[in-house]
Scaffold this motif. Structure first.
Motif, PDB file in Angstrom:
ATOM      1  N   ALA A 135       0.766  -1.213  -0.086  1.00  0.00           N
ATOM      2  CA  ALA A 135      -0.063  -0.221  -0.267  1.00  0.00           C
ATOM      3  C   ALA A 135       0.760   1.130   0.017  1.00  0.00           C
ATOM      4  O   ALA A 135       0.848   1.748  -0.752  1.00  0.00           O
ATOM      5  CB  ALA A 135      -0.843  -0.112   1.374  1.00  0.00           C
ATOM      6  N   LEU A 136       1.822   1.007   0.548  1.00  0.00           N
ATOM      7  CA  LEU A 136       3.014   2.165   0.444  1.00  0.00           C
ATOM      8  C   LEU A 136       3.114   2.914  -0.923  1.00  0.00           C
ATOM      9  O   LEU A 136       3.343   3.267  -0.831  1.00  0.00           O
ATOM     10  CB  LEU A 136       3.575   2.124   1.885  1.00  0.00           C
ATOM     11  N   GLY A 137       4.078   1.130  -1.320  1.00  0.00           N
ATOM     12  CA  GLY A 137       4.700   1.482  -2.411  1.00  0.00           C
ATOM     13  C   GLY A 137       3.599   2.322  -3.370  1.00  0.00           C
ATOM     14  O   GLY A 137       4.017   2.719  -4.779  1.00  0.00           O
ATOM     15  N   THR A 138       1.840   2.078  -3.294  1.00  0.00           N
ATOM     16  CA  THR A 138       1.145   2.401  -4.888  1.00  0.00           C
ATOM     17  C   THR A 138       1.186   4.088  -4.095  1.00  0.00           C
ATOM     18  O   THR A 138       1.399   4.675  -5.196  1.00  0.00           O
ATOM     19  CB  THR A 138      -0.397   1.871  -4.294  1.00  0.00           C
ATOM     20  N   LEU A 139       1.294   4.373  -3.199  1.00  0.00           N
ATOM     21  CA  LEU A 139       1.642   5.814  -3.066  1.00  0.00           C
ATOM     22  C   LEU A 139       2.115   6.508  -2.833  1.00  0.00           C
ATOM     23  O   LEU A 139       2.326   7.960  -3.395  1.00  0.00           O
ATOM     24  CB  LEU A 139       1.173   5.733  -1.162  1.00  0.00           C
ATOM     25  N   ILE A 140       3.684   5.849  -2.960  1.00  0.00           N
ATOM     26  CA  ILE A 140       4.963   5.972  -3.203  1.00  0.00           C
ATOM     27  C   ILE A 140       4.978   6.188  -4.399  1.00  0.00           C
ATOM     28  O   ILE A 140       5.161   8.035  -5.462  1.00  0.00           O
ATOM     29  CB  ILE A 140       6.395   5.676  -2.446  1.00  0.00           C
ATOM     30  N   SER A 141       4.073   5.803  -5.836  1.00  0.00           N
ATOM     31  CA  SER A 141       3.865   6.137  -6.927  1.00  0.00           C
ATOM     32  C   SER A 141       3.653   6.792  -7.394  1.00  0.00           C
ATOM     33  O   SER A 141       3.760   7.854  -8.453  1.00  0.00           O
ATOM     34  CB  SER A 141       3.807   4.573  -7.088  1.00  0.00           C
ATOM     35  N   ALA A 142       2.495   6.520  -6.877  1.00  0.00           N
ATOM     36  CA  ALA A 142       1.319   8.126  -7.070  1.00  0.00           C
ATOM     37  C   ALA A 142       2.246  10.024  -6.824  1.00  0.00           C
ATOM     38  O   ALA A 142       2.035  10.456  -7.909  1.00  0.00           O
ATOM     39  CB  ALA A 142       0.132   7.998  -6.558  1.00  0.00           C
ATOM     40  N   PHE A 143       3.386   9.860  -5.928  1.00  0.00           N
ATOM     41  CA  PHE A 143       4.031  10.617  -5.754  1.00  0.00           C
ATOM     42  C   PHE A 143       4.687  11.081  -6.648  1.00  0.00           C
ATOM     43  O   PHE A 143       4.468  12.162  -7.087  1.00  0.00           O
ATOM     44  CB  PHE A 143       4.452  10.568  -3.794  1.00  0.00           C
ATOM     45  N   TRP A 144       6.171  10.533  -6.826  1.00  0.00           N
ATOM     46  CA  TRP A 144       6.578  10.699  -8.241  1.00  0.00           C
ATOM     47  C   TRP A 144       5.731  10.332  -9.048  1.00  0.00           C
ATOM     48  O   TRP A 144       6.321  11.858 -10.318  1.00  0.00           O
ATOM     49  CB  TRP A 144       7.811   9.898  -8.559  1.00  0.00           C
ATOM     50  N   ILE A 145       4.911  10.100  -9.946  1.00  0.00           N
ATOM     51  CA  ILE A 145       3.883  11.036 -10.921  1.00  0.00           C
ATOM     52  C   ILE A 145       3.315  11.801 -10.696  1.00  0.00           C
ATOM     53  O   ILE A 145       3.766  12.069 -12.185  1.00  0.00           O
ATOM     54  CB  ILE A 145       3.117   8.935 -11.069  1.00  0.00           C
TER      55      ILE A 145
END
Length: 477
Positions: A135-145
């Motif tokens: 779940a944290l990875g999905t939020l980090i991915s959204a952060f950079w995109i």
């Protein structure tokens, strides 16, 4: 419409990104939903949460896989159709996307297998850690995109050298003026997409099986209740964030804001236009329905606030008005429909008829795709409103396209349409089968059954019931 290489490349990118964005919008929220379900199971020992997790994690796995496939196809076009864009932004966007891969994609890939297949191998607590990290990875991915896309909307922290953008301040690049609110707005949109999808699918399960025994409907009831509680809280927050984001757009992208509002002349006391038919040739609106002065108040928080107009810039520097104007209003209408359903659910919860009101269940079913629609129309507003710039004020879309022929782009576009129809058709079919089956029922044990006592902290109440009908073998710890 002249279907040259530029227009075909834009159509192709719009087609692929419209497919791609619906999957991250769902999986970002669904990953956090899985964290909530597993946390509640560990906290209470109620097997209902475990069964719900095992049901929704299958939906997550399929959606995540489809999102990865569509994302790879989308990024492929940067080199084939938009080489000048890649050349101009490569020094800035390239590292940002690399950070997304290093910090998010690797994290998701490392722990996704444990989350999907490792529960019997690693034990409950470590499995929960894996779920949290996905779940944290999905939020980090959204952060950079979102950081990369926001930089294209409000570029900062760079200089132009030899015709290309080069970084001068990475903090300003990553945290560019529009990024914080755009990120918050997108994450909330992803959470609401999942909430209304879960609520609608749960309502469908209740609607089609409302005469079934309570044990078969318990999962659908719990999912519906949790999703609607979340919506009640988050929908007003999302509306507030959207209002703040509008102020940022007016400051940094005034022409986009003018297109959103259908405002041709810079003016104070601007009305709030509920409906109109923008006439780009005549530079006016037809059939306008508006509330006097309210538009200025919404955008500037003062009735006499001055709002920029489309005529502030030449026609060649304006975005297409009618798609921006209407896509924004559709997004807002969906948002208020979400708010209405949320308030209705509070009333029915108070009356004790949340799970039995057939009209409400129908409405929740209709609202199942509402989050996806809001995300898509919001994305159309943001991206079409940025035109004619691919990097706002720095690089025009017409100057970013590759020197390829219209025939080559047409061939790749048709190929994508066929492949997407095949892959996503089967993916959607499999998702429909999973949803039709629904979560496994939780059988009620007799009150005097000693096995209902939890043997160890965080263990499940039905541990050790292997061999009994309707119960599975104990999980390894």
């Amino acid at each position: 419409m002249d279907l040259d290489a530029l227009m075909l490349s834009r159509i192709q990118f719009a087609f692929t990104i419209a497919f791609h964005i619906i999957f991250p919008a769902f999986t970002i929220g669904l990953a956090s939903w899985l964290v909530a379900l597993e946390f509640n199971w560990l906290r209470t020992g109620n097997a209902l949460y475990r069964n719900l997790f095992r049901f929704w994690v299958k939906i997550f796995a399929v959606s995540f896989g489809l999102g990865v496939v569509s994302g790879i196809v989308m990024s492929y076009q940067f080199g084939t159709n938009w080489s000048r864009y890649s050349e101009f932004t490569g020094n800035v966007i390239g590292p940002v996307i690399a950070y997304e891969v290093l910090t998010a994609f690797f994290l998701e890939a490392s722990f996704l297998g444990i989350m999907l297949f490792g529960w019997e191998k690693v034990g409950d607590r470590l499995h929960f850690v894996a779920t949290c990290l996905v779940a944290l990875g999905t939020l980090i991915s959204a952060f950079w995109i979102l950081s990369a896309n926001s930089w294209m909307q409000t570029p900062d922290g760079f200089a132009i050298e030899n015709g290309n953008a080069v970084p001068t301040d990475w903090f300003k690049i990553v945290f560019n003026p529009s990024f914080p609110l755009r990120y918050a707005h997108m994450v909330m949109a992803c959470y609401l997409t999942t909430a209304f999808a879960v609520a609608g699918m749960s309502a469908w399960m209740l609607f089609r099986s409302w005469k079934e025994p309570e044990t078969r409907l318990a999962g659908a009831r719990r999912s519906l209740s949790m999703a609607l509680w979340f919506a009640v809280i988050v929908v007003p927050i999302q509306i507030f964030i959207g209002d703040l984001h509008g102020l940022v757009v007016m400051e940094h992208q005034p022409v986009k804001l003018a297109a959103i509002e259908g405002n041709w002349d810079r003016q104070a006391n601007m009305p709030l236009r509920l409906f109109a038919i923008p006439d780009e040739v005549g530079e006016k609106n037809d059939y306008e329905i508006a509330i006097p002065k309210l538009g200025s108040y919404v955008l500037t928080h003062a009735f006499d606030g001055v709002v920029p107009g489309l005529k502030d810039v030449p026609p060649q520097d304006r975005p297409p008005v009618w798609p921006v104007f209407f896509s924004f209003r559709i997004m807002v209408a969906i948002g208020f429909a979400m708010l209405g359903l949320s308030v209705w659910s509070l009333y029915l919860r108070w009356r004790g008829t949340l799970f039995s009101n057939r009209l409400f269940l129908r409405a929740a079913m209709i609202m199942t795709p509402s989050g996806f629609g809001a995300v898509l129309f919001g994305w159309f507003t943001a991206e079409i409103g940025r035109q004619p710039w691919v990097v706002y004020g720095q690089l025009r879309t017409a100057d970013a396209v590759s020197p390829v022929s219209a025939g080559a782009v047409t061939a790749s576009l048709l190929t994508f349409v066929v492949v997407y129809a095949f892959v996503f058709g089967f993916g959607s079919y499999y998702l429909a089968k999973l949803l039709r089956k629904g979560p496994e029922p939780v059988e009620d044990l007799p009150e005097d059954d000693p096995t209902k006592t939890v043997r160890r902290p965080l263990s499940v109440p039905d541990e050790g019931l292997e061999g009994r009908p309707g119960h599975e073998a104990p999980m390894a710890r």
